[in-house]
Motif scaffolding. Structure first.
Motif, PDB file in Angstrom:
ATOM      1  N   GLY A 105       0.372  -1.033   0.093  1.00  0.00           N
ATOM      2  CA  GLY A 105      -0.332   0.368  -0.162  1.00  0.00           C
ATOM      3  C   GLY A 105       0.327   1.252   0.085  1.00  0.00           C
ATOM      4  N   PHE A 106       0.351   2.667   0.155  1.00  0.00           N
ATOM      5  CA  PHE A 106       1.598   3.530  -0.259  1.00  0.00           C
ATOM      6  C   PHE A 106       1.770   4.143   0.459  1.00  0.00           C
ATOM      7  CE2 PHE A 106       1.140   7.978   0.513  1.00  0.00           C
ATOM      8  CZ  PHE A 106       1.366   9.024  -0.733  1.00  0.00           C
ATOM      9  N   ILE A 107       1.302   3.799   2.020  1.00  0.00           N
ATOM     10  CA  ILE A 107       1.939   4.669   3.538  1.00  0.00           C
ATOM     11  C   ILE A 107       2.509   3.716   3.439  1.00  0.00           C
ATOM     12  CG2 ILE A 107       1.358   4.406   5.351  1.00  0.00           C
ATOM     13  CD1 ILE A 107      -1.431   5.498   4.957  1.00  0.00           C
ATOM     14  N   LEU A 108       2.485   2.374   3.317  1.00  0.00           N
ATOM     15  CA  LEU A 108       4.006   1.831   4.563  1.00  0.00           C
ATOM     16  C   LEU A 108       5.145   1.881   3.036  1.00  0.00           C
ATOM     17  CD1 LEU A 108       4.823   0.162   6.621  1.00  0.00           C
ATOM     18  CD2 LEU A 108       3.830  -1.976   5.803  1.00  0.00           C
ATOM     19  N   SER A 109       4.822   1.986   1.874  1.00  0.00           N
ATOM     20  CA  SER A 109       6.166   1.683   0.945  1.00  0.00           C
ATOM     21  C   SER A 109       6.312   2.879   0.893  1.00  0.00           C
ATOM     22  CB  SER A 109       5.233   0.382   0.109  1.00  0.00           C
ATOM     23  OG  SER A 109       4.033   1.984  -0.840  1.00  0.00           O
ATOM     24  N   THR A 110       5.852   3.674   1.232  1.00  0.00           N
ATOM     25  CA  THR A 110       6.301   5.226   0.820  1.00  0.00           C
ATOM     26  C   THR A 110       7.263   5.618   1.550  1.00  0.00           C
ATOM     27  OG1 THR A 110       4.664   5.930  -0.018  1.00  0.00           O
ATOM     28  CG2 THR A 110       6.058   7.685   0.730  1.00  0.00           C
ATOM     29  N   VAL A 111       6.700   5.762   3.066  1.00  0.00           N
ATOM     30  CA  VAL A 111       7.684   5.476   4.389  1.00  0.00           C
ATOM     31  C   VAL A 111       8.550   4.883   4.119  1.00  0.00           C
ATOM     32  CG1 VAL A 111       7.616   5.341   6.491  1.00  0.00           C
ATOM     33  CG2 VAL A 111       5.972   6.103   5.633  1.00  0.00           C
ATOM     34  N   LEU A 112       8.803   3.701   3.644  1.00  0.00           N
ATOM     35  CA  LEU A 112      10.062   2.783   3.558  1.00  0.00           C
ATOM     36  C   LEU A 112      10.820   3.109   2.435  1.00  0.00           C
ATOM     37  CD1 LEU A 112       8.404  -0.899   3.910  1.00  0.00           C
ATOM     38  CD2 LEU A 112      10.398   0.119   4.953  1.00  0.00           C
ATOM     39  N   TYR A 113      10.099   3.346   1.040  1.00  0.00           N
ATOM     40  CA  TYR A 113      10.807   4.038   0.182  1.00  0.00           C
ATOM     41  C   TYR A 113      11.653   5.769   1.409  1.00  0.00           C
ATOM     42  CZ  TYR A 113      12.155   7.113  -3.659  1.00  0.00           C
ATOM     43  OH  TYR A 113      12.806   7.849  -4.443  1.00  0.00           O
ATOM     44  N   LEU A 114      11.151   6.235   1.386  1.00  0.00           N
ATOM     45  CA  LEU A 114      11.477   7.427   1.652  1.00  0.00           C
ATOM     46  C   LEU A 114      13.109   6.914   2.362  1.00  0.00           C
ATOM     47  CD1 LEU A 114       8.635   9.791   2.032  1.00  0.00           C
ATOM     48  CD2 LEU A 114      10.574  10.205   0.274  1.00  0.00           C
ATOM     49  N   PHE A 115      12.757   6.620   3.397  1.00  0.00           N
ATOM     50  CA  PHE A 115      13.526   6.322   4.543  1.00  0.00           C
ATOM     51  C   PHE A 115      15.276   6.087   3.740  1.00  0.00           C
ATOM     52  CE2 PHE A 115      15.924   3.005   7.643  1.00  0.00           C
ATOM     53  CZ  PHE A 115      16.634   4.175   8.962  1.00  0.00           C
ATOM     54  N   VAL A 116      14.714   4.608   3.076  1.00  0.00           N
ATOM     55  CA  VAL A 116      16.043   4.257   1.938  1.00  0.00           C
ATOM     56  C   VAL A 116      16.123   4.992   1.436  1.00  0.00           C
ATOM     57  CG1 VAL A 116      16.337   2.322   0.660  1.00  0.00           C
ATOM     58  CG2 VAL A 116      15.419   1.711   2.381  1.00  0.00           C
ATOM     59  N   GLN A 117      15.732   6.341   0.868  1.00  0.00           N
ATOM     60  CA  GLN A 117      16.228   6.542   0.435  1.00  0.00           C
ATOM     61  C   GLN A 117      16.803   7.668   0.337  1.00  0.00           C
ATOM     62  OE1 GLN A 117      15.577   6.373  -3.970  1.00  0.00           O
ATOM     63  NE2 GLN A 117      17.894   8.066  -3.347  1.00  0.00           N
ATOM     64  N   MET A 118      16.636   8.518   1.526  1.00  0.00           N
ATOM     65  CA  MET A 118      17.684   9.529   1.996  1.00  0.00           C
ATOM     66  C   MET A 118      18.719   8.516   2.517  1.00  0.00           C
ATOM     67  SD  MET A 118      14.603  11.939   4.951  1.00  0.00           S
ATOM     68  CE  MET A 118      13.671  10.570   4.648  1.00  0.00           C
ATOM     69  N   LEU A 119      19.087   7.224   3.264  1.00  0.00           N
ATOM     70  CA  LEU A 119      19.883   6.476   3.315  1.00  0.00           C
ATOM     71  C   LEU A 119      21.085   6.895   2.479  1.00  0.00           C
ATOM     72  CD1 LEU A 119      18.927   3.611   6.005  1.00  0.00           C
ATOM     73  CD2 LEU A 119      20.051   5.731   6.388  1.00  0.00           C
ATOM     74  N   VAL A 120      20.621   6.315   1.514  1.00  0.00           N
ATOM     75  CA  VAL A 120      21.355   6.191   0.066  1.00  0.00           C
ATOM     76  C   VAL A 120      21.830   7.042  -0.875  1.00  0.00           C
ATOM     77  CG1 VAL A 120      21.284   6.211  -2.193  1.00  0.00           C
ATOM     78  CG2 VAL A 120      19.969   4.085  -1.077  1.00  0.00           C
ATOM     79  N   LEU A 121      21.513   8.396   0.043  1.00  0.00           N
ATOM     80  CA  LEU A 121      21.998  10.246  -0.373  1.00  0.00           C
ATOM     81  C   LEU A 121      22.323  10.461  -0.035  1.00  0.00           C
ATOM     82  CD1 LEU A 121      18.593  11.270  -2.464  1.00  0.00           C
ATOM     83  CD2 LEU A 121      20.699  10.359  -3.600  1.00  0.00           C
ATOM     84  N   ALA A 122      22.675  10.562   1.856  1.00  0.00           N
ATOM     85  CA  ALA A 122      23.328  11.177   2.269  1.00  0.00           C
ATOM     86  C   ALA A 122      24.955  10.614   2.555  1.00  0.00           C
ATOM     87  CB  ALA A 122      22.672  10.814   4.494  1.00  0.00           C
ATOM     88  N   PRO A 123      25.868  10.872   3.122  1.00  0.00           N
ATOM     89  CA  PRO A 123      27.001  10.693   3.608  1.00  0.00           C
ATOM     90  C   PRO A 123      27.042   9.314   4.542  1.00  0.00           C
ATOM     91  CG  PRO A 123      27.163  13.421   3.295  1.00  0.00           C
ATOM     92  CD  PRO A 123      25.448  12.281   3.464  1.00  0.00           C
ATOM     93  N   LYS A 124      27.997   8.907   4.748  1.00  0.00           N
ATOM     94  CA  LYS A 124      27.460   7.776   5.746  1.00  0.00           C
ATOM     95  C   LYS A 124      28.089   8.769   7.309  1.00  0.00           C
ATOM     96  CE  LYS A 124      29.019   3.795   3.795  1.00  0.00           C
ATOM     97  NZ  LYS A 124      29.711   2.244   3.583  1.00  0.00           N
ATOM     98  N   GLU A 125      28.738   9.789   7.067  1.00  0.00           N
ATOM     99  CA  GLU A 125      28.742  10.158   8.822  1.00  0.00           C
ATOM    100  C   GLU A 125      27.637  11.033   9.127  1.00  0.00           C
ATOM    101  OE1 GLU A 125      30.727  12.443   5.094  1.00  0.00           O
ATOM    102  OE2 GLU A 125      31.029  10.627   5.972  1.00  0.00           O
ATOM    103  N   LYS A 126      26.911  11.647   8.130  1.00  0.00           N
ATOM    104  CA  LYS A 126      25.664  12.326   8.587  1.00  0.00           C
ATOM    105  C   LYS A 126      24.379  11.786   8.469  1.00  0.00           C
ATOM    106  CE  LYS A 126      27.759  16.933   6.965  1.00  0.00           C
ATOM    107  NZ  LYS A 126      28.261  17.793   6.350  1.00  0.00           N
ATOM    108  N   ARG A 127      24.120  10.467   8.986  1.00  0.00           N
ATOM    109  CA  ARG A 127      23.369   9.317   8.339  1.00  0.00           C
ATOM    110  C   ARG A 127      23.022   9.457   9.895  1.00  0.00           C
ATOM    111  NH1 ARG A 127      24.827   4.166   5.095  1.00  0.00           N
ATOM    112  NH2 ARG A 127      24.713   5.369   3.517  1.00  0.00           N
ATOM    113  N   ASN A 128      21.606  10.248   9.737  1.00  0.00           N
ATOM    114  CA  ASN A 128      20.752  10.303  11.576  1.00  0.00           C
ATOM    115  C   ASN A 128      19.612   9.576  10.876  1.00  0.00           C
ATOM    116  OD1 ASN A 128      19.507  11.265  13.407  1.00  0.00           O
ATOM    117  ND2 ASN A 128      19.257  13.350  13.468  1.00  0.00           N
TER     118      ASN A 128
END
Length: 166
Positions: A105-128
């Protein structure tokens, strides 16, 4: 002409072609005139997003041309870090998002997508992780309410929507 110096131009041209294709299909969306007010048709958002994508593609093309013309562009391209890996990871995350939308569904897949995408784009030392999770949940909730209440559009149902009764 090296790839690093011309990648903005190449990306801009490819994205302009993609936006044209996207707009073509967005204009094919049928609306139910009896049920939908004229200002909230199903075409409205996809067409606006397609126009925005085309506009940003043109900006990317212009920047690519400027970078290629300048001698500074060669120095920037030589000093750039990164690579192909974040791009490939982004495509993989998008494909996973598309595949998970129907079962989760939209809610769960979008939360997962956004979280993982932020992990991909953020430098390892600045991950929160807490900030990323909070941002994903809040943004998804805002979009969900905007589409369900504001636009009165249905989104793919999943586990959470069934539990909440949406």
């Amino acid at each position: 002409m090296s790839f690093k110096r011309s990648r903005d131009l190449i990306l801009g041209v490819v994205m302009l072609l993609v936006s044209g294709l996207y707009l073509f299909f967005a204009l094919q969306i049928k609306t139910r005139p009896v049920l939908t007010p004229a200002y909230a048709g199903a075409q409205r958002m996809p067409v606006l997003l397609g126009i925005l994508l085309a506009f940003l593609s043109v900006i990317c093309i212009v920047q690519g041309i400027r970078k290629m013309k300048s001698t500074r562009g060669a120095k920037e391209a030589a000093g750039e870090k990164g690579g192909v890996m974040p791009t490939l990871q982004t495509f993989a995350v998008i494909i996973a998002y598309i595949l998970l939308m129907d079962p989760l569904g939209f809610i769960l897949s979008t939360v997962l997508y956004l979280f993982v995408q932020m992990l991909v784009l953020a430098p390892k030392e600045k991950r929160n992780y807490l900030l990323f999770a909070l941002t994903a949940v809040v943004f998804t909730a805002i979009v969900f309410v905007a589409f369900r209440v504001g636009f009165q559009q249905l989104l793919p149902r999943g586990v959470i929507e069934s539990l909440l009764g949406f």
